[in-house]
Design an enzyme around this catalytic site. Structure first.
Site, PDB file in Angstrom:
ATOM      1  N   HIS A  68      65.555  52.660  59.435  1.00 26.22           N
ATOM      2  CA  HIS A  68      64.580  52.049  58.762  1.00 26.22           C
ATOM      3  C   HIS A  68      64.714  51.995  57.413  1.00 26.22           C
ATOM      4  O   HIS A  68      65.345  52.129  56.462  1.00 26.22           O
ATOM      5  CB  HIS A  68      63.964  52.984  59.417  1.00 26.22           C
ATOM      6  CG  HIS A  68      64.308  54.709  58.836  1.00 26.22           C
ATOM      7  ND1 HIS A  68      63.206  54.962  57.845  1.00 26.22           N
ATOM      8  CD2 HIS A  68      64.641  55.057  59.664  1.00 26.22           C
ATOM      9  CE1 HIS A  68      64.079  56.137  57.997  1.00 26.22           C
ATOM     10  NE2 HIS A  68      64.355  56.585  59.228  1.00 26.22           N
ATOM     11  N   ASP A  70      61.559  52.600  55.986  1.00 22.57           N
ATOM     12  CA  ASP A  70      60.684  52.998  54.924  1.00 22.57           C
ATOM     13  C   ASP A  70      61.441  54.430  55.073  1.00 22.57           C
ATOM     14  O   ASP A  70      62.373  54.811  55.419  1.00 22.57           O
ATOM     15  CB  ASP A  70      59.199  53.329  55.635  1.00 22.57           C
ATOM     16  CG  ASP A  70      60.019  54.279  57.169  1.00 22.57           C
ATOM     17  OD1 ASP A  70      61.342  54.000  57.971  1.00 22.57           O
ATOM     18  OD2 ASP A  70      59.232  54.647  57.983  1.00 22.57           O
ATOM     19  N   ASP A 101      68.336  59.386  53.546  1.00 22.69           N
ATOM     20  CA  ASP A 101      67.343  59.213  55.312  1.00 22.69           C
ATOM     21  C   ASP A 101      66.754  57.632  55.263  1.00 22.69           C
ATOM     22  O   ASP A 101      65.274  58.282  54.725  1.00 22.69           O
ATOM     23  CB  ASP A 101      66.261  60.200  55.677  1.00 22.69           C
ATOM     24  CG  ASP A 101      65.695  60.473  56.671  1.00 22.69           C
ATOM     25  OD1 ASP A 101      66.343  59.125  57.577  1.00 22.69           O
ATOM     26  OD2 ASP A 101      64.637  60.361  57.838  1.00 22.69           O
ATOM     27  N   GLU A 135      59.381  54.211  61.036  1.00 20.46           N
ATOM     28  CA  GLU A 135      60.574  54.951  61.706  1.00 20.46           C
ATOM     29  C   GLU A 135      59.969  56.243  61.437  1.00 20.46           C
ATOM     30  O   GLU A 135      59.566  57.135  62.909  1.00 20.46           O
ATOM     31  CB  GLU A 135      61.750  55.212  62.004  1.00 20.46           C
ATOM     32  CG  GLU A 135      62.471  55.494  62.260  1.00 20.46           C
ATOM     33  CD  GLU A 135      62.665  57.292  62.457  1.00 20.46           C
ATOM     34  OE1 GLU A 135      63.118  57.986  63.204  1.00 20.46           O
ATOM     35  OE2 GLU A 135      62.802  57.645  60.843  1.00 20.46           O
ATOM     36  N   GLU A 136      59.366  56.318  60.559  1.00 29.71           N
ATOM     37  CA  GLU A 136      59.120  57.913  59.990  1.00 29.71           C
ATOM     38  C   GLU A 136      57.266  57.827  60.278  1.00 29.71           C
ATOM     39  O   GLU A 136      56.899  58.809  59.916  1.00 29.71           O
ATOM     40  CB  GLU A 136      59.089  57.611  58.005  1.00 29.71           C
ATOM     41  CG  GLU A 136      60.233  57.758  58.032  1.00 29.71           C
ATOM     42  CD  GLU A 136      61.233  58.993  58.461  1.00 29.71           C
ATOM     43  OE1 GLU A 136      61.589  59.911  59.215  1.00 29.71           O
ATOM     44  OE2 GLU A 136      62.592  59.222  57.936  1.00 29.71           O
ATOM     45  N   GLU A 164      71.285  57.272  61.535  1.00 25.80           N
ATOM     46  CA  GLU A 164      70.084  58.657  60.922  1.00 25.80           C
ATOM     47  C   GLU A 164      71.134  59.369  60.629  1.00 25.80           C
ATOM     48  O   GLU A 164      72.499  59.932  60.943  1.00 25.80           O
ATOM     49  CB  GLU A 164      69.230  59.337  62.135  1.00 25.80           C
ATOM     50  CG  GLU A 164      68.000  58.165  62.665  1.00 25.80           C
ATOM     51  CD  GLU A 164      66.967  58.440  61.361  1.00 25.80           C
ATOM     52  OE1 GLU A 164      67.243  59.145  60.763  1.00 25.80           O
ATOM     53  OE2 GLU A 164      66.133  57.244  61.675  1.00 25.80           O
ATOM     54  N   HIS A 350      63.584  64.179  54.102  1.00 24.13           N
ATOM     55  CA  HIS A 350      62.290  65.269  53.886  1.00 24.13           C
ATOM     56  C   HIS A 350      62.023  65.854  52.773  1.00 24.13           C
ATOM     57  O   HIS A 350      60.874  66.684  52.311  1.00 24.13           O
ATOM     58  CB  HIS A 350      61.680  65.294  55.465  1.00 24.13           C
ATOM     59  CG  HIS A 350      61.265  64.358  56.572  1.00 24.13           C
ATOM     60  ND1 HIS A 350      60.968  64.232  57.375  1.00 24.13           N
ATOM     61  CD2 HIS A 350      62.941  62.863  56.298  1.00 24.13           C
ATOM     62  CE1 HIS A 350      61.121  62.787  58.087  1.00 24.13           C
ATOM     63  NE2 HIS A 350      62.345  62.954  57.682  1.00 24.13           N
TER      64      HIS A 350
END
Ligand SMILES: [Zn+2]
Length: 379
Positions: A68, A70, A101, A135-136, A164, A350
């Site tokens: 991903h 995003d 990520d 995805e997030e 991931e 994150h």
């Protein structure tokens, strides 16, 4: 010293402000690189989400890198030591939102594919990239919609590496060969509101709920198996009360979530839970959110190719794990694909000051390339 290609691409991606579900031009850059290598690129835009399905070759087996573009929001900007959208090198680490990520992994995908195709233009099977910009977020218009499109035209992925961040201490120390399922229940228990001094005229939902929750929290769901830990349930919310100590509330709500192994199915779990509620005489409404089925990739071509590659590039053995949260692998595995997650160290994902070790994404590109060689190079 000039930047390696992995680092150059990672910096390009990190400088784009692709907070979920924005793609911010990441996929256009990816498309330009892949088209030069003979990939057919299909942009699939669903609502606010931009997806890319890029494929080189038409033959089976079909190998896919999934990821991903995003990123999660930056959180408290003041806590960042650097601008989250200005890629910055500090002591061998690349800092920026999405570094680990998973823009670093995407840079590694691209370099692996370029190196592989340049040396093995006439490879077996096909190579694909499935990239989403959601995805997030709510992941409604992302990977799941691309998979629906592929399924409708009977295009099947055989092997998939999801980029991931699976690693814990050093790159490749852990790969995820499965994920637990996730099932949430939101329950409203109905009672009758009344005066606490006249309890015979009321029906206290908390009193009925309490023993049911006690039983739920103590239930032994399964033993797990060779790949999965035992299934667990956590109560995540309880609310009730009419705001005064002299009122029996009319209802109570609570929420629980299970992370479950391949020993159980969502239907079996639902039955066991509604049986418990019936035993405790609850009058209730429930809504279920089944956000992921469990999946497992047992040792086979894909896992062997990856574990051999990690051993050759890093000089140590990898460990298989099914722990952690869900990923888009849950949408790909049900089609019958073997799915493994392999990416950089996840220590800062994150968080503020997210970063990735530059040598890790360079090694990751080598691991990905060697996996392609193991699976698709003509011998
Ligand atoms: Zn991710």
């Amino acid at each position: 010293m000039s930047d390696t290609l992995v680092l150059t691409i990672a910096k390009d991606l990190l400088s784009r402000k692709s907070v979920t579900p924005e793609d911010a031009g990441c996929q256009q850059m990816i498309i330009e690189r892949l088209e030069n290598l003979g990939f057919i690129c299909e942009s699939m835009v669903f609502e606010d989400t931009t997806n890319l399905w890029a494929r080189r070759g038409t033959a089976a087996p079909l190998f896919c890198f999934a990821g991903h573009t995003d990123v999660v929001p930056v959180g408290k900007l003041a806590d960042w030591h650097t601008d989250p959208f200005v890629p910055t090198e500090i002591d061998g680490y690349l800092h920026g939102r999405g570094a680990a990520d998973m823009k670093g992994s995407i840079a590694s995908f691209l370099v692996a594919v370029e190196n592989f195709v340049n040396k093995h233009a006439d490879h077996n099977g096909s190579i694909a990239l499935l990239i989403t910009s959601d995805e997030e977020g709510p992941f409604i218009n992302g990977t799941t919609r691309v998979i629906d499109t592929l399924e409708a035209r009977n295009e099947k992925i055989d092997w998939c590496i999801v980029g991931e961040p699976s690693s814990t201490n050093k790159v490749g120390d852990i790969v995820k060969n499965g994920r637990r399922g996730s099932l949430t229940g939101d329950v409203v228990v109905k009672g009758i509101q009344g005066h606490v001094a006249y309890p015979h005229l009321a029906d206290n939902p908390i009193h009925k709920l309490a023993p049911a929750i006690a039983e739920l929290s103590q239930t032994h769901w399964d033993e797990g198996n060779a790949y999965f830990p035992a299934t667990t349930l956590q109560i995540t919310d309880i609310r009730s009360g009419a705001g005064a100590s002299n009122i029996v509330p009319g209802d109570a709500t609570f929420q629980f979530n299970l992370r479950y192994s391949t020993e159980l199915t969502a239907d079996i779990i639902k039955t066991r839970i509604t049986d418990i509620f019936a035993k405790h005489g609850l009058d209730y409404d429930i809504s279920w959110i089944h956000s992921g089925q469990p999946f497992l990739t047992e040792p086979g071509n894909l896992l062997n190719a990856i574990t051999d590659s990690i051993e050759s590039v890093c000089g140590y053995a990898t460990e298989l794990s099914t722990s952690g949260g869900t990923s888009d692998g849950r949408f790909i595995a049900p089609t019958g694909a073997q799915v493994v997650e392999l990416g950089p160290v996840n220590a800062t994902i994150h968080k503020v000051n997210e970063c990735v070790k530059i040598s890790d994404i360079e090694q990751l590109a080598d691991i990905y390339e060697l996996s392609l060689i193991n699976l698709l190079a003509k011998k």
